[in-house]
Design an enzyme around this catalytic site. Sequence first.
Site, PDB file in Angstrom:
ATOM      1  N   GLY A  40     -10.396  -8.041  -8.726  1.00 24.40           N
ATOM      2  CA  GLY A  40     -11.389  -9.321  -7.870  1.00 24.40           C
ATOM      3  C   GLY A  40     -12.495  -8.497  -8.815  1.00 24.40           C
ATOM      4  O   GLY A  40     -13.852  -8.631  -8.488  1.00 24.40           O
ATOM      5  N   ILE A  45     -19.140  -6.428  -5.949  1.00 31.45           N
ATOM      6  CA  ILE A  45     -18.626  -5.504  -6.071  1.00 31.45           C
ATOM      7  C   ILE A  45     -18.263  -4.726  -7.428  1.00 31.45           C
ATOM      8  O   ILE A  45     -18.090  -3.202  -7.863  1.00 31.45           O
ATOM      9  CB  ILE A  45     -17.732  -4.217  -4.604  1.00 31.45           C
ATOM     10  CG1 ILE A  45     -19.262  -4.296  -2.942  1.00 31.45           C
ATOM     11  CG2 ILE A  45     -18.287  -2.600  -5.162  1.00 31.45           C
ATOM     12  CD1 ILE A  45     -18.558  -3.965  -2.320  1.00 31.45           C
ATOM     13  N   GLY A  46     -16.919  -5.359  -6.843  1.00 31.18           N
ATOM     14  CA  GLY A  46     -15.919  -5.731  -8.092  1.00 31.18           C
ATOM     15  C   GLY A  46     -16.461  -5.557 -10.239  1.00 31.18           C
ATOM     16  O   GLY A  46     -16.545  -4.973 -10.633  1.00 31.18           O
ATOM     17  N   ASN A 119      -9.602  -3.633  -5.897  1.00 28.84           N
ATOM     18  CA  ASN A 119     -11.085  -3.612  -4.995  1.00 28.84           C
ATOM     19  C   ASN A 119     -11.001  -5.343  -4.371  1.00 28.84           C
ATOM     20  O   ASN A 119     -11.221  -5.257  -3.509  1.00 28.84           O
ATOM     21  CB  ASN A 119     -12.731  -3.718  -5.953  1.00 28.84           C
ATOM     22  CG  ASN A 119     -13.232  -4.731  -6.290  1.00 28.84           C
ATOM     23  OD1 ASN A 119     -14.242  -4.152  -5.373  1.00 28.84           O
ATOM     24  ND2 ASN A 119     -13.427  -5.747  -6.324  1.00 28.84           N
ATOM     25  N   THR A 140      -2.797 -10.590  -0.019  1.00 29.12           N
ATOM     26  CA  THR A 140      -3.979 -10.362  -0.463  1.00 29.12           C
ATOM     27  C   THR A 140      -4.168  -8.695  -0.715  1.00 29.12           C
ATOM     28  O   THR A 140      -4.084  -8.145  -2.201  1.00 29.12           O
ATOM     29  CB  THR A 140      -5.065 -11.773  -0.335  1.00 29.12           C
ATOM     30  OG1 THR A 140      -4.768 -12.523  -0.183  1.00 29.12           O
ATOM     31  CG2 THR A 140      -5.970 -11.676  -1.635  1.00 29.12           C
ATOM     32  N   TYR A 196      -3.117 -15.114  15.899  1.00 20.63           N
ATOM     33  CA  TYR A 196      -3.402 -14.630  15.526  1.00 20.63           C
ATOM     34  C   TYR A 196      -5.397 -14.260  15.240  1.00 20.63           C
ATOM     35  O   TYR A 196      -5.880 -15.456  16.001  1.00 20.63           O
ATOM     36  CB  TYR A 196      -3.247 -15.668  13.648  1.00 20.63           C
ATOM     37  CG  TYR A 196      -4.283 -15.747  12.617  1.00 20.63           C
ATOM     38  CD1 TYR A 196      -4.005 -14.187  11.078  1.00 20.63           C
ATOM     39  CD2 TYR A 196      -5.083 -16.363  11.723  1.00 20.63           C
ATOM     40  CE1 TYR A 196      -4.874 -14.302  10.216  1.00 20.63           C
ATOM     41  CE2 TYR A 196      -5.966 -15.779  11.162  1.00 20.63           C
ATOM     42  CZ  TYR A 196      -5.873 -14.719  10.142  1.00 20.63           C
ATOM     43  OH  TYR A 196      -6.661 -14.937   8.310  1.00 20.63           O
TER      44      TYR A 196
HETATM   45  N1  LIG Z   1     -19.076  -6.910   1.165  1.00 18.84           N
HETATM   46  C1  LIG Z   1     -18.403  -5.638   2.190  1.00 18.84           C
HETATM   47  O1  LIG Z   1     -19.651  -5.556   2.941  1.00 18.84           O
HETATM   48  C2  LIG Z   1     -17.788  -5.102   2.516  1.00 18.84           C
HETATM   49  C3  LIG Z   1     -17.208  -4.346   3.199  1.00 18.84           C
HETATM   50  C4  LIG Z   1     -16.430  -3.714   3.123  1.00 18.84           C
HETATM   51  C5  LIG Z   1     -15.809  -3.621   1.953  1.00 18.84           C
HETATM   52  N2  LIG Z   1     -15.388  -4.113   1.606  1.00 18.84           N
HETATM   53  C6  LIG Z   1     -14.017  -4.340   0.647  1.00 18.84           C
HETATM   54  O2  LIG Z   1     -15.000  -4.753  -0.668  1.00 18.84           O
HETATM   55  C7  LIG Z   1     -14.411  -4.919  -1.677  1.00 18.84           C
HETATM   56  C8  LIG Z   1     -14.886  -6.014  -2.636  1.00 18.84           C
HETATM   57  O3  LIG Z   1     -15.673  -7.089  -1.930  1.00 18.84           O
HETATM   58  P1  LIG Z   1     -17.167  -7.918  -2.497  1.00 18.84           P
HETATM   59  O4  LIG Z   1     -18.028  -7.677  -1.040  1.00 18.84           O
HETATM   60  O5  LIG Z   1     -17.098  -7.584  -3.606  1.00 18.84           O
HETATM   61  O6  LIG Z   1     -17.005  -9.609  -2.092  1.00 18.84           O
HETATM   62  P2  LIG Z   1     -16.337 -10.628  -2.841  1.00 18.84           P
HETATM   63  O7  LIG Z   1     -18.232 -10.959  -3.845  1.00 18.84           O
HETATM   64  O8  LIG Z   1     -15.900 -11.641  -1.979  1.00 18.84           O
HETATM   65  O9  LIG Z   1     -15.115 -10.074  -4.074  1.00 18.84           O
HETATM   66  C9  LIG Z   1     -14.287 -10.334  -3.893  1.00 18.84           C
HETATM   67  C10 LIG Z   1     -13.236 -10.045  -5.103  1.00 18.84           C
HETATM   68  O10 LIG Z   1     -11.793 -10.106  -5.022  1.00 18.84           O
HETATM   69  C11 LIG Z   1     -11.301 -11.611  -5.490  1.00 18.84           C
HETATM   70  N3  LIG Z   1      -9.979 -12.012  -4.432  1.00 18.84           N
HETATM   71  C12 LIG Z   1     -10.346 -12.395  -3.681  1.00 18.84           C
HETATM   72  N4  LIG Z   1      -9.177 -13.390  -2.944  1.00 18.84           N
HETATM   73  C13 LIG Z   1      -8.196 -13.005  -4.678  1.00 18.84           C
HETATM   74  C14 LIG Z   1      -6.477 -13.565  -4.652  1.00 18.84           C
HETATM   75  N5  LIG Z   1      -6.616 -13.445  -4.195  1.00 18.84           N
HETATM   76  N6  LIG Z   1      -6.617 -12.710  -5.943  1.00 18.84           N
HETATM   77  C15 LIG Z   1      -7.594 -12.454  -6.694  1.00 18.84           C
HETATM   78  N7  LIG Z   1      -8.074 -12.614  -6.894  1.00 18.84           N
HETATM   79  C16 LIG Z   1      -9.295 -12.128  -5.372  1.00 18.84           C
HETATM   80  C17 LIG Z   1     -12.156 -12.602  -5.659  1.00 18.84           C
HETATM   81  O11 LIG Z   1     -11.854 -13.835  -6.139  1.00 18.84           O
HETATM   82  P3  LIG Z   1     -12.439 -15.317  -6.435  1.00 18.84           P
HETATM   83  O12 LIG Z   1     -14.256 -15.103  -6.619  1.00 18.84           O
HETATM   84  O13 LIG Z   1     -11.712 -15.620  -7.098  1.00 18.84           O
HETATM   85  O14 LIG Z   1     -12.482 -15.444  -4.688  1.00 18.84           O
HETATM   86  C18 LIG Z   1     -13.564 -11.696  -6.092  1.00 18.84           C
HETATM   87  O15 LIG Z   1     -13.267 -11.243  -7.004  1.00 18.84           O
HETATM   88  C19 LIG Z   1     -13.072  -5.846  -1.202  1.00 18.84           C
HETATM   89  O16 LIG Z   1     -11.879  -5.121  -0.897  1.00 18.84           O
HETATM   90  C20 LIG Z   1     -13.559  -5.956   0.311  1.00 18.84           C
HETATM   91  O17 LIG Z   1     -12.849  -5.500   1.107  1.00 18.84           O
HETATM   92  C21 LIG Z   1     -16.732  -5.130   1.039  1.00 18.84           C
END
Ligand SMILES: NC(=O)c1ccc[n+]([C@@H]2O[C@H](COP(=O)([O-])OP(=O)(O)OC[C@H]3O[C@@H](n4cnc5c(N)ncnc54)[C@H](OP(=O)(O)O)[C@@H]3O)[C@@H](O)[C@H]2O)c1
Length: 319
Positions: A40, A45-46, A119, A140, A196
């Site tokens: 991701g 964050i990734g 991530n 996922t 759900y």
């Molecule tokens: N942001 C927050 O406040 C927060 C808080 C707590 C935990 N987190 C955790 O931090 C991590 C990163 O989140 P983020 O905030 O950076 O969110 P984000 O910007 O939505 O990034 C998530 C990444 O995961 C990818 N992804 C989602 N579903 C996928 C799949 N089926 N196969 C492959 N890639 C997939 C997305 O790709 P696409 O662009 O293609 O969808 C994107 O690159 C997550 O695990 C989230 O649960 C975030």
Amino acid sequence: MGYFREATGIPGPSGFGSKSTAEQVTEGIDASDRTVIITGGSSGIGAETARTMALRGAHVIIGARNLEAANGVKQNILQSTPSAKVEVSELELSSQKSVRAFADRFLSRNLPLNILINNAGVMYCPFQLSEDGIEMQFATNHIGHFLLTNLLLEKLKSTAQKTGTEGRIVNLSSAAHMTTYRGGIRFDKLNDKSTYNDKMAYGQSKLANILHANELAKRLKEEGANVTANSVHPGLIQTNLGRHSPVFVTILRAATSILWKNIPQGAATSCYVALHPSLKGVSGKYFADCNEEKTTANGRNEELAKKLWELSEKLVKST
Ligand SMILES: NC(=O)c1ccc[n+]([C@@H]2O[C@H](COP(=O)([O-])OP(=O)(O)OC[C@H]3O[C@@H](n4cnc5c(N)ncnc54)[C@H](OP(=O)(O)O)[C@@H]3O)[C@@H](O)[C@H]2O)c1
């Protein structure tokens, strides 16, 4: 304690806190001998984690389903760090076929692997089954990463053995693991549409990320492998994660604005746990704001972790 530190930014025992950025927590670290896979890495964050790892010299492989966005991240990294070693490889975590193909492609190249950052994540999506017939957030966020980690584990272990450099696995969890179904994991109703709840299902999958890291850490310790496994809560950060629930996220943000971080701060805990030398030998722990934190009783429940491992093994073997 956690929320106080999050709101004030006062550093914890590690010397870092909620205001620390990924660059700050990795300052002076030379990662040019490490190969890192980040799932991701096409967004949020990734993407920042990939940029920081590449800045520190690591060979970065971004696993992403949106190749256009991931290649955009790669171009941005190369613009700011022309010497960066960064690649993109297709990975759809909700498809076990895609996870296996990603791992096969990587393993066929015979590269070393030092760090795996699990991530990628999806949050609060409507009920849906993955192509393997598993509820989408669980498929996922947990099962895809469980399978990927298993497929890459021998490579992580053998790299650590050959190089003497500790291997590290970092699971991105969330404080949302506190909001899960009764009992933590709904072993008997994982795919039950009628009951759900999108928030509980996300919490369940994020609890699974912690339990996975804990059980893995235990197994790695028992084997004497030089590989650690930990989980992190990155903080609250505005990213694309809120796409399925924009109204809820806007209200949450308004009510908790003091706790929110920017993306460089949001990538700090992952980068700290993946790279910082002070965490040598630290495994099976949960981190927030670059400091060790206590999780819920479910997050510390060893029986639950073992049961989840057994279920996960069944779910990846049956496809
Ligand atoms: N942001 C927050 O406040 C927060 C808080 C707590 C935990 N987190 C955790 O931090 C991590 C990163 O989140 P983020 O905030 O950076 O969110 P984000 O910007 O939505 O990034 C998530 C990444 O995961 C990818 N992804 C989602 N579903 C996928 C799949 N089926 N196969 C492959 N890639 C997939 C997305 O790709 P696409 O662009 O293609 O969808 C994107 O690159 C997550 O695990 C989230 O649960 C975030």
